[in-house]
Scaffold this motif. Structure first.
Motif, mmCIF file in Angstrom:
data_model
loop_
_atom_site.group_PDB
_atom_site.id
_atom_site.type_symbol
_atom_site.label_atom_id
_atom_site.label_comp_id
_atom_site.label_asym_id
_atom_site.label_seq_id
_atom_site.Cartn_x
_atom_site.Cartn_y
_atom_site.Cartn_z
ATOM 1 N N SER A 106 0.837 -1.203 0.000
ATOM 2 C CA SER A 106 0.000 0.000 0.000
ATOM 3 C C SER A 106 0.867 1.246 0.000
ATOM 4 N N GLY A 107 1.951 1.201 0.814
ATOM 5 C CA GLY A 107 2.859 2.343 0.844
ATOM 6 C C GLY A 107 3.509 2.571 -0.500
ATOM 7 N N SER A 108 3.898 1.480 -1.154
ATOM 8 C CA SER A 108 4.525 1.604 -2.473
ATOM 9 C C SER A 108 3.543 2.175 -3.495
ATOM 10 N N ALA A 109 2.285 1.713 -3.444
ATOM 11 C CA ALA A 109 1.276 2.231 -4.370
ATOM 12 C C ALA A 109 1.028 3.711 -4.114
ATOM 13 N N ALA A 110 1.005 4.095 -2.823
ATOM 14 C CA ALA A 110 0.803 5.508 -2.493
ATOM 15 C C ALA A 110 1.960 6.356 -3.000
ATOM 16 N N ASP A 111 3.187 5.836 -2.837
ATOM 17 C CA ASP A 111 4.367 6.571 -3.334
ATOM 18 C C ASP A 111 4.305 6.728 -4.847
ATOM 19 N N SER A 112 3.906 5.653 -5.537
ATOM 20 C CA SER A 112 3.810 5.722 -7.000
ATOM 21 C C SER A 112 2.758 6.740 -7.424
ATOM 22 N N ALA A 113 1.637 6.750 -6.702
ATOM 23 C CA ALA A 113 0.578 7.702 -7.036
ATOM 24 C C ALA A 113 1.043 9.134 -6.820
ATOM 25 N N GLU A 114 1.763 9.364 -5.726
ATOM 26 C CA GLU A 114 2.272 10.708 -5.450
ATOM 27 C C GLU A 114 3.293 11.140 -6.507
ATOM 28 N N ARG A 115 4.161 10.204 -6.899
ATOM 29 C CA ARG A 115 5.153 10.532 -7.924
ATOM 30 C C ARG A 115 4.472 10.822 -9.264
ATOM 31 N N ALA A 116 3.412 10.077 -9.571
ATOM 32 C CA ALA A 116 2.686 10.316 -10.825
ATOM 33 C C ALA A 116 2.046 11.699 -10.822
ATOM 34 N N ILE A 117 1.478 12.074 -9.682
ATOM 35 C CA ILE A 117 0.858 13.403 -9.579
ATOM 36 C C ILE A 117 1.918 14.492 -9.704
ATOM 37 N N ALA A 118 3.053 14.290 -9.007
ATOM 38 C CA ALA A 118 4.134 15.284 -9.068
ATOM 39 C C ALA A 118 4.675 15.416 -10.490
ATOM 40 N N GLU A 119 4.830 14.285 -11.184
ATOM 41 C CA GLU A 119 5.346 14.331 -12.558
ATOM 42 C C GLU A 119 4.359 15.020 -13.495
ATOM 43 N N ARG A 120 3.076 14.731 -13.286
ATOM 44 C CA ARG A 120 2.055 15.387 -14.114
ATOM 45 C C ARG A 120 2.089 16.903 -13.901
ATOM 46 N N ASN A 121 2.220 17.315 -12.646
ATOM 47 C CA ASN A 121 2.283 18.754 -12.355
ATOM 48 C C ASN A 121 3.508 19.402 -13.001
ATOM 49 N N LEU A 122 4.654 18.698 -12.902
ATOM 50 C CA LEU A 122 5.876 19.235 -13.512
ATOM 51 C C LEU A 122 5.741 19.348 -15.026
ATOM 52 N N CYS A 123 5.168 18.322 -15.637
ATOM 53 C CA CYS A 123 4.979 18.370 -17.095
ATOM 54 C C CYS A 123 4.068 19.526 -17.484
ATOM 55 N N GLY A 124 3.026 19.736 -16.683
ATOM 56 C CA GLY A 124 2.136 20.857 -16.957
ATOM 57 C C GLY A 124 2.842 22.193 -16.838
ATOM 58 N N LEU A 125 3.700 22.315 -15.802
ATOM 59 C CA LEU A 125 4.430 23.568 -15.607
ATOM 60 C C LEU A 125 5.449 23.806 -16.724
ATOM 61 N N VAL A 126 6.166 22.744 -17.106
ATOM 62 C CA VAL A 126 7.149 22.884 -18.186
ATOM 63 C C VAL A 126 6.460 23.244 -19.495
ATOM 64 N N GLY A 127 5.319 22.583 -19.746
ATOM 65 C CA GLY A 127 4.573 22.898 -20.965
ATOM 66 C C GLY A 127 4.067 24.336 -20.968
ATOM 67 N N ALA A 128 3.574 24.787 -19.815
ATOM 68 C CA ALA A 128 3.090 26.174 -19.712
ATOM 69 C C ALA A 128 4.224 27.169 -19.901
ATOM 70 N N LEU A 129 5.397 26.849 -19.333
ATOM 71 C CA LEU A 129 6.555 27.731 -19.493
ATOM 72 C C LEU A 129 6.989 27.788 -20.956
ATOM 73 N N ALA A 130 6.978 26.628 -21.625
ATOM 74 C CA ALA A 130 7.363 26.597 -23.045
ATOM 75 C C ALA A 130 6.422 27.454 -23.890
ATOM 76 N N LYS A 131 5.135 27.394 -23.574
ATOM 77 C CA LYS A 131 4.174 28.217 -24.325
ATOM 78 C C LYS A 131 4.420 29.704 -24.085
ATOM 79 N N GLN A 132 4.725 30.048 -22.828
ATOM 80 C CA GLN A 132 4.993 31.458 -22.529
ATOM 81 C C GLN A 132 6.245 31.950 -23.268
ATOM 82 N N ILE A 133 7.278 31.126 -23.270
ATOM 83 C CA ILE A 133 8.524 31.506 -23.963
ATOM 84 C C ILE A 133 8.281 31.616 -25.466
ATOM 85 N N GLU A 134 7.506 30.674 -26.017
ATOM 86 C CA GLU A 134 7.204 30.718 -27.454
ATOM 87 C C GLU A 134 6.435 31.985 -27.823
ATOM 88 N N GLY A 135 5.456 32.307 -26.993
ATOM 89 C CA GLY A 135 4.695 33.522 -27.265
ATOM 90 C C GLY A 135 5.560 34.772 -27.156
#
Length: 247
Positions: A106-135
């Motif tokens: 259960s702890g491992s599944a929770a860690d994986s879920a947290e890492r997935a959420i963190a990675e999704r957030n980072l990807c969203g931030l990097v994508g948003a930054l790339a759009k801002q720089i492009e604009g």
């Protein structure tokens, strides 16, 4: 022919007496035999009964002993063994292994879920930054009558380089870089020169007009850049982190 002699009283008495004695003897003999048989039978029966009782007693004792042994085994061995096994299973395997294993899973599944959420957030931030720089690049390039791709090519032309090197820096295919360079060459911003180390290759070199234009472009790109919100140290840290991810 002589007639039978009549029996006298004495002879009849003697006969009766003999008969009586004989009957008595026989009777006594029979009675004695019967009594003897009965006695023997009685003794045998008593003996058999005693033996039977003894056997029954032994059997009962044996059964009792067996019962005690069985009860003892059940109480001491089987029950305790089962109890120990159950105890081991509950204390060891279930509590220690299965439960802890489930907890770890259960702890491992929770860690994986947290890492997935963190990675999704980072990807969203990097994508948003790339759009801002492009604009931002598109806006600043338009002020110099350049397309965003032409502005990126000028920014990356820090010195003489091949078309493949420029394509790698622009993160595009060499054919796309060639199309952009052709337009820049038509404007007198870039020219192709023979490569000093490879006769089959060409180097891209900025003209004097191109070098001046590039300086103006860099000033415009640096001004009000999305990355300008970070300090020099923060930009350096971000650069190191992104370099580790990209490479």
């Amino acid at each position: 022919m002589n007639s039978p002699e009549p029996a006298t009283t004495a002879s009849l008495a003697t006969t009766v007496s003999d008969t009586t004695v004989s009957d008595t003897t026989v009777s006594d003999t029979i009675t004695g035999d019967v009594a003897g048989v009965d006695a023997a039978s009685s003794d045998a029966a008593s003996s058999d009964a005693a033996s039977s009782d003894a056997a029954s007693s032994d059997a009962a004792s044996g059964d009792a002993a067996s019962g005690d042994a069985a009860s003892g085994d059940a109480a001491g061995g089987a029950v305790i063994g089962v109890g120990a096994a159950s105890g081991d299973a509950i204390s060891g395997d279930v509590a220690g292994g299965a439960v802890i294993g489930v907890g770890a899973a259960s702890g491992s599944a929770a860690d994986s879920a947290e890492r997935a959420i963190a990675e999704r957030n980072l990807c969203g931030l990097v994508g948003a930054l790339a759009k801002q720089i492009e604009g931002h690049i598109r806006e600043r390039a338009g002020a110099l009558d350049l397309t965003a791709a032409q502005a990126v090519a000028l920014r990356e032309l820090t010195g003489p380089m091949t078309m493949r090197d420029l394509a790698d820096r622009m993160s595009c295919e060499p054919s796309n870089a060639t199309f952009v360079v052709d337009r820049l060459e038509e404007q007198g911003i870039v020219e192709r020169r023979p490569h000093p180390g490879d006769r089959r290759a060409k180097q891209l070199v900025l003209t004097s007009e191109g070098a001046a234009l590039r300086e103006r472009l860099i000033d415009l790109l640096t001004e009000a850049s999305p990355l300008a919100r970070l300090t020099s140290e923060e930009q350096s840290t971000l650069n190191d982190l992104l370099t580790r991810v990209v490479r």
